[in-house]
Design an enzyme around this catalytic site. Structure first.
Site, PDB file in Angstrom:
ATOM      1  N   GLU A 126      17.446  27.794  56.037  1.00 51.67           N
ATOM      2  CA  GLU A 126      17.999  28.704  55.040  1.00 51.67           C
ATOM      3  C   GLU A 126      16.944  29.763  54.718  1.00 51.67           C
ATOM      4  O   GLU A 126      15.792  29.411  54.508  1.00 51.67           O
ATOM      5  CB  GLU A 126      18.395  27.967  53.754  1.00 51.67           C
ATOM      6  CG  GLU A 126      19.161  28.885  52.810  1.00 51.67           C
ATOM      7  CD  GLU A 126      19.648  28.176  51.539  1.00 51.67           C
ATOM      8  OE1 GLU A 126      19.400  26.973  51.382  1.00 51.67           O
ATOM      9  OE2 GLU A 126      20.267  28.846  50.730  1.00 51.67           O
ATOM     10  N   GLY A 258      10.391  24.593  47.184  1.00 56.36           N
ATOM     11  CA  GLY A 258      10.373  23.222  46.664  1.00 56.36           C
ATOM     12  C   GLY A 258      10.952  22.219  47.651  1.00 56.36           C
ATOM     13  O   GLY A 258      10.311  21.242  48.011  1.00 56.36           O
ATOM     14  N   ALA A 259      12.172  22.484  48.113  1.00 57.11           N
ATOM     15  CA  ALA A 259      12.850  21.535  48.985  1.00 57.11           C
ATOM     16  C   ALA A 259      14.079  22.187  49.584  1.00 57.11           C
ATOM     17  O   ALA A 259      14.443  23.301  49.196  1.00 57.11           O
ATOM     18  CB  ALA A 259      13.265  20.297  48.194  1.00 57.11           C
ATOM     19  N   MET A 260      14.719  21.471  50.510  1.00 60.31           N
ATOM     20  CA  MET A 260      15.871  22.054  51.196  1.00 60.31           C
ATOM     21  C   MET A 260      16.925  20.978  51.458  1.00 60.31           C
ATOM     22  O   MET A 260      16.619  19.896  51.949  1.00 60.31           O
ATOM     23  CB  MET A 260      15.401  22.704  52.508  1.00 60.31           C
ATOM     24  CG  MET A 260      16.507  23.277  53.356  1.00 60.31           C
ATOM     25  SD  MET A 260      17.336  24.665  52.509  1.00 60.31           S
ATOM     26  CE  MET A 260      18.967  24.514  53.224  1.00 60.31           C
ATOM     27  N   ASN A 262      19.293  20.304  53.615  1.00 60.62           N
ATOM     28  CA  ASN A 262      19.937  20.089  54.917  1.00 60.62           C
ATOM     29  C   ASN A 262      20.814  18.832  54.903  1.00 60.62           C
ATOM     30  O   ASN A 262      20.411  17.801  54.372  1.00 60.62           O
ATOM     31  CB  ASN A 262      18.865  19.896  55.991  1.00 60.62           C
ATOM     32  CG  ASN A 262      17.745  20.883  55.851  1.00 60.62           C
ATOM     33  OD1 ASN A 262      17.962  22.076  55.944  1.00 60.62           O
ATOM     34  ND2 ASN A 262      16.538  20.394  55.576  1.00 60.62           N
ATOM     35  N   HIS A 294      18.683  17.836  42.450  1.00 55.32           N
ATOM     36  CA  HIS A 294      19.216  19.142  42.851  1.00 55.32           C
ATOM     37  C   HIS A 294      19.619  19.121  44.330  1.00 55.32           C
ATOM     38  O   HIS A 294      20.744  19.491  44.688  1.00 55.32           O
ATOM     39  CB  HIS A 294      18.158  20.217  42.579  1.00 55.32           C
ATOM     40  CG  HIS A 294      18.581  21.594  42.962  1.00 55.32           C
ATOM     41  ND1 HIS A 294      19.077  22.493  42.047  1.00 55.32           N
ATOM     42  CD2 HIS A 294      18.592  22.240  44.151  1.00 55.32           C
ATOM     43  CE1 HIS A 294      19.385  23.621  42.663  1.00 55.32           C
ATOM     44  NE2 HIS A 294      19.096  23.494  43.947  1.00 55.32           N
ATOM     45  N   GLU A 295      18.707  18.690  45.184  1.00 57.64           N
ATOM     46  CA  GLU A 295      19.008  18.713  46.629  1.00 57.64           C
ATOM     47  C   GLU A 295      20.140  17.738  46.951  1.00 57.64           C
ATOM     48  O   GLU A 295      21.017  18.037  47.750  1.00 57.64           O
ATOM     49  CB  GLU A 295      17.770  18.382  47.463  1.00 57.64           C
ATOM     50  CG  GLU A 295      16.544  19.255  47.203  1.00 57.64           C
ATOM     51  CD  GLU A 295      16.809  20.748  47.184  1.00 57.64           C
ATOM     52  OE1 GLU A 295      17.732  21.215  47.878  1.00 57.64           O
ATOM     53  OE2 GLU A 295      16.087  21.468  46.452  1.00 57.64           O
ATOM     54  N   HIS A 298      23.499  19.176  46.053  1.00 61.04           N
ATOM     55  CA  HIS A 298      23.970  20.190  47.008  1.00 61.04           C
ATOM     56  C   HIS A 298      24.915  19.600  48.050  1.00 61.04           C
ATOM     57  O   HIS A 298      25.669  20.326  48.676  1.00 61.04           O
ATOM     58  CB  HIS A 298      22.789  20.822  47.748  1.00 61.04           C
ATOM     59  CG  HIS A 298      22.241  22.075  47.118  1.00 61.04           C
ATOM     60  ND1 HIS A 298      23.035  23.099  46.668  1.00 61.04           N
ATOM     61  CD2 HIS A 298      20.965  22.489  46.918  1.00 61.04           C
ATOM     62  CE1 HIS A 298      22.274  24.090  46.196  1.00 61.04           C
ATOM     63  NE2 HIS A 298      21.016  23.738  46.319  1.00 61.04           N
ATOM     64  N   GLU A 317      23.868  27.782  44.196  1.00 58.47           N
ATOM     65  CA  GLU A 317      22.613  27.567  43.475  1.00 58.47           C
ATOM     66  C   GLU A 317      22.814  27.488  41.960  1.00 58.47           C
ATOM     67  O   GLU A 317      22.267  26.607  41.306  1.00 58.47           O
ATOM     68  CB  GLU A 317      21.581  28.640  43.841  1.00 58.47           C
ATOM     69  CG  GLU A 317      21.133  28.591  45.303  1.00 58.47           C
ATOM     70  CD  GLU A 317      20.593  27.237  45.746  1.00 58.47           C
ATOM     71  OE1 GLU A 317      20.310  26.375  44.891  1.00 58.47           O
ATOM     72  OE2 GLU A 317      20.478  27.014  46.977  1.00 58.47           O
TER      73      GLU A 317
END
Ligand code: B3K
Ligand code: ZN
Length: 858
Positions: A126, A258-260, A262, A294-295, A298, A317
């Site tokens: 991303e 911070g993070a993703m 996937n 949060h991740e 998603h 987001e």
């Protein structure tokens, strides 16, 4: 990487992609300098784009080895950003396009696409990183099922979805859920896992793994616990379950953010996974909990329902931030979380909204999308959802969300889709509310009141300031939560949400025996700046009596800001009524220690500069700094003899626990220690440092020492103890800079960034020094211009290697116009020097141009 003629992308130009990608098969043969990527795409003409079209795939920095259609070699057109097969070479029916490319992950310093971090392969796709892995329609509305084969001798080979097969030097993964390319991920390395099992509400067994480097596995328990709580919470509150057999999280040291999220394979900056009482502060624990949640969240808001195009970024987001804030509020004290979230919003988003980088929650044009992962899209995006929920009510919000998931599961959706579910679920017309998404800027809300014959009238006027490219604005829909108190402190009108839709509007309350004291904007019910000429006595009254915990804190905050403002502009002494009121609150043992600690946090220097600037004054960073210090000294003197006892009483009774209650006690203890050190020259703080057995107290005591010019010996001890741990050493760098005196900050930063431990290619380390210098308000804006120059030098050095992080850190300069002509001149000269540098990245170029106010020729 460099783009001499950057293109502006416009929302209005959206068109569906010419083709559908029905299936993707990827084979990676990993090698640091020459990884081979074979991509087999099952393509078909897209009925949504009738006619015959060429096939244009995105691709950057790829060496094309071969390209076939249905097995026959073709020679596509190549340019630096794409591969095109002309329409005449394409079948009119479904066909298979196969490409083989070669890439060099070890040479990838931008940390987007496939790269290496300390011997491990990992990806970040991303927003547009997948095009650095293979040729593909790299846009979020092209969704497909991915099967991935990884060939490597490394022991752990991971990708999205469920594991299919593990060979001696290969692994196959298959993801049953169609997804856009930005959610693709691959990890390969010598990793170990901290694992657990989870059973979903409907009985699906899920294996949870957190993958880390050997030696770090005993620091994953808190992240795992947070993950399990997040999974349960999403089932209970949003009715959303996890949908694969395995959920993997990988911690990596080199990461741009911070993070993703996937699909099924979240990749995290190691700093937001690894935690033990010795290495992580309470703030770190809270942030880990929030980012893990949060991740994970998603998976539904972002992955199952994704964005049609990057203009819709807030769709995933804003909503996911809103959800993680709700979760943290449920896990911890909701009032404390709300106060902290509002502090962040004001510090980051209000600042952005008031400057040259202001943009709508849903922007309508961009040059580099990575520059729009902003506080506006995230934090204001979350506030907009909070306002919507307040307007429609909790039940209607729940109904609308159910409808959103039912209607759009599997879609790439838009803000229009999102608002439509609320319209359909509630029968409301949200066309005016939509301006929150399309217009930038923070509304200012002016309030006057009137009382006569038992009738109390509140009159509100909203002003929506011009922002770059948007001179005219519409009135916003504002949910204004109001409660009224009588002079004894009893609530005579409980919280009521007034719905303001006009530029000026009055609301009447009848049958009141006496003039009430209003508590306006309870819970910070709308993202506005409230302007009201409130007498200090009324603020003190609310600080003592308001039943709304947010507004009670807010009253104290507003009082403190008034006091600080008079100290800065008139050289006044800190007002004794403020000192008394605050001392009373801080010593009130019936209140939550976390809340008392928040009350003790003095208004920030940047916040004060912004406040003065919006009042038409020119902020002087040195005066603000000096006044704020005097404010702290006066508070320390006022609380003086009570501090040692307060500190003792708050000591941890048993072993360390990271929960909110224990963290709140530590927060108050550390704040009190900071005050005490102003009275005893740091003696108690030095003793506390020697005794500290957790990172919160260690950092708290060290900060208290540094604030009074002590702490050299403690810094050396800290370094000796933690030099093996990069995440902890980041704190060592940033602490010294954050607490440096204004005239010293640039020099200290330069010394640290020259030292051998300054691994500037690592984004965390870069931010720990350069980010810390820009956050030291008086240090960054020191009249010597040394800090402006140092930050600019470092941005120029980092930009060719890692444009995303350089562009992000450049926002240090976004407030340059607030200051006096001398500072403005110095900052502007640095921005112009950066802009004049050849081969600037598109990322940094766009940011500097926007900050200077030079428009792209759109
Ligand atoms: N979606 C990612 C952010 C990607 C940033 C790309 N520059 C993390 C998150 O918001 O959860
Ligand atoms: Zn997110």
């Amino acid at each position: 990487m460099t783009h001499p003629t950057p293109q502006t992308i416009h929302l209005a130009d959206y068109k569906p992609f010419t083709h559908l990608v029905e299936k993707v098969d990827l084979t990676f043969t990993l090698s640091p300098s020459a990884t081979k990527v074979k991509a087999r795409l099952a393509l078909a003409p897209n009925p949504a784009r009738p006619g015959r079209h060429a096939l244009r795939l995105d691709g950057e920095g790829l060496r094309l080895v071969s390209c076939t259609i249905d097995g026959a070699e073709v020679a596509p057109k190549l340019d630096p950003t794409s591969l095109t097969v002309p329409a005449r070479l394409l079948p009119k029916r479904p066909f298979i396009l196969e490409t083989v490319v070669e890439i060099a992950p070890e040479a990838n310093t931008a940390l987007t696409g496939l790269y290496m971090s300390r011997g491990m392969y990992c990806t970040q796709c991303e927003a547009e990183g997948f095009r650095r892995i293979t040729f593909y329609p790299d846009r979020p509305d092209v969704m497909s099922r991915f099967k991935v084969r990884i060939e490597s001798k490394l022991p752990i080979l991971l990708s999205n979805g469920n594991p299919v097969r593990r060979g001696k030097a290969s692994a196959v993964w298959s993801d049953p859920w169609p997804k856009p390319s930005y959610l693709f991920a691959l990890v390969a390395g010598d990793l170990v896992s901290h694992s657990a099992k989870y059973t979903t509400r409907s009985g699906r067994e899920v294996v949870l793994n957190i993958w880390v480097r050997r030696g770090d596995e005993d620091r994953c328990a808190y992240a795992m616990d947070s993950l399990i709580r997040s999974m349960r919470w999403d089932e209970e509150v949003y009715g959303r379950e996890y949908d694969l057999n395995v959920f993997n999280i990988v911690a990596v040291d080199d990461f741009n953010m911070g993070a993703m999220e996937n699909k099924g394979l979240n990749i995290f900056n190691s700093r937001y996974v690894l935690a033990s009482p010795e290495t992580a502060t309470d703030e770190d624990f809270a942030r880990i909990e929030a980012i893990i949640a949060h991740e994970y969240f998603h998976n539904w808001t972002g992955n199952r329902i994704t964005c049609r195009d990057w203009f819709q970024l807030c769709l995933k987001e804003g909503l996911t931030v809103f959800r993680d804030q709700q979760f943290s509020g449920d896990m911890r004290s909701a009032a404390v979380r709300r106060i902290e979230d509002v502090m962040t919003l004001r510090a980051r988003q209000f600042r952005e909204d008031a400057g040259p980088l202001a943009h709508p929650v849903r922007p309508d044009s961009f040059v580099e999308i990575n520059n729009f992962y902003t506080a506006t899209v995230y934090e204001k995006g979350a506030e907009v959802i909070g306002m919507l929920k307040r307007l429609v009510g909790d039940d209607a919000y729940a109904r609308a969300l159910d409808l959103y998931f039912d209607r759009h599961d599997g879609d790439a959706a838009t803000i229009e889709d999102w608002l439509k579910v609320f319209e359909d679920a509630t029968g409301r017309d949200l066309s005016q509310f939509k301006y929150w998404y399309t217009e930038a800027g923070t509304p200012r809300l002016n309030v006057t009141d009137h009382y006569a014959d038992g009738v109390y009238t509140l009159t509100f006027e909203q002003e929506n300031p011009a922002t770059p490219g948007q001179p005219e604005k519409h009135p916003k829909v504002l949910p204004i939560a109001v409660g009224l108190l009588n002079p004894n402190g009893d609530e005579v009108v409980p919280t009521t949400v007034l719905e303001m839709t006009k530029a000026r509007q009055s609301f009447r309350f009848e049958g009141l025996a006496a003039r009430p004291i209003p508590s306006i904007l309870r819970g910070f019910s709308a993202a506005v700046v409230l302007d009201r000429d409130t007498p200090p006595s009324e603020r003190a009254f609310l600080l003592a009596h308001d039943t709304d915990p947010f507004n009670r804190w807010e009253a104290g905050r507003a009082l403190a800001k008034d006091v600080l403002r008079r100290m800065v502009t008139e050289g006044a002494e800190p007002a004794t009524d403020w000192l008394d009121a605050l001392a009373h609150l801080v010593l009130d043992e019936t209140l939550d220690p976390a809340y008392r600690a928040l009350a003790l946090r003095l208004p920030g220097e940047d916040d004060m500069a912004q406040t003065l600037h919006s009042a038409g004054l020119v902020p002087d960073p040195d005066r603000i700094h000096a006044a704020r210090r005097r404010m702290g000294d006066a508070l320390a003197a006022r609380l003086g003899p009570r501090l040692p006892r307060l500190i003792d009483d708050l000591a941890d009774a048993g072993p360390f626990t990271p929960d909110a209650k224990a963290a709140g006690r530590r927060a108050l203890r550390v704040a009190a220690l900071g005050l005490l050190s102003r009275l005893d020259g740091g003696a108690a703080a030095e003793a506390a440092y020697a005794r500290a057995n957790n990172m919160t107290e260690e950092i708290g005591a060290l900060s208290a020492c540094l604030d009074v010019g002590k702490g050299r010996a403690q810094l050396d001890l800290f370094q000796a103890r933690w030099s093996h741990d990069p995440n902890v050493m980041d704190k060592w760098f940033s602490l010294q800079i954050a607490h440096a005196a204004p005239a010293e900050a640039a020099r200290i930063t330069a010394r640290l960034t020259d030292s051998p431990g300054f691994d500037w290619k690592n984004p965390n380390r870069f931010r720990s020094a350069i980010g810390a210098l820009s956050a030291n308000h008086a240090g960054f804006h020191h009249l010597s211009g040394a800090a402006y120059r140092l930050v600019a030098d470092w941005l120029l050095r980092l930009d060719p290697l890692n444009p995303q992080t350089a562009a992000r850190v450049s926002t240090a300069f976004e407030t340059w116009r607030r200051y006096d002509p001398a500072r403005r001149q110095l900052a502007k000269a640095e921005l112009e020097r950066i802009l004049a540098t050849p081969k600037l990245s598109r990322d940094l170029h766009e940011m500097i141009e926007r900050m200077l106010g030079v428009a792209w020729s759109a």
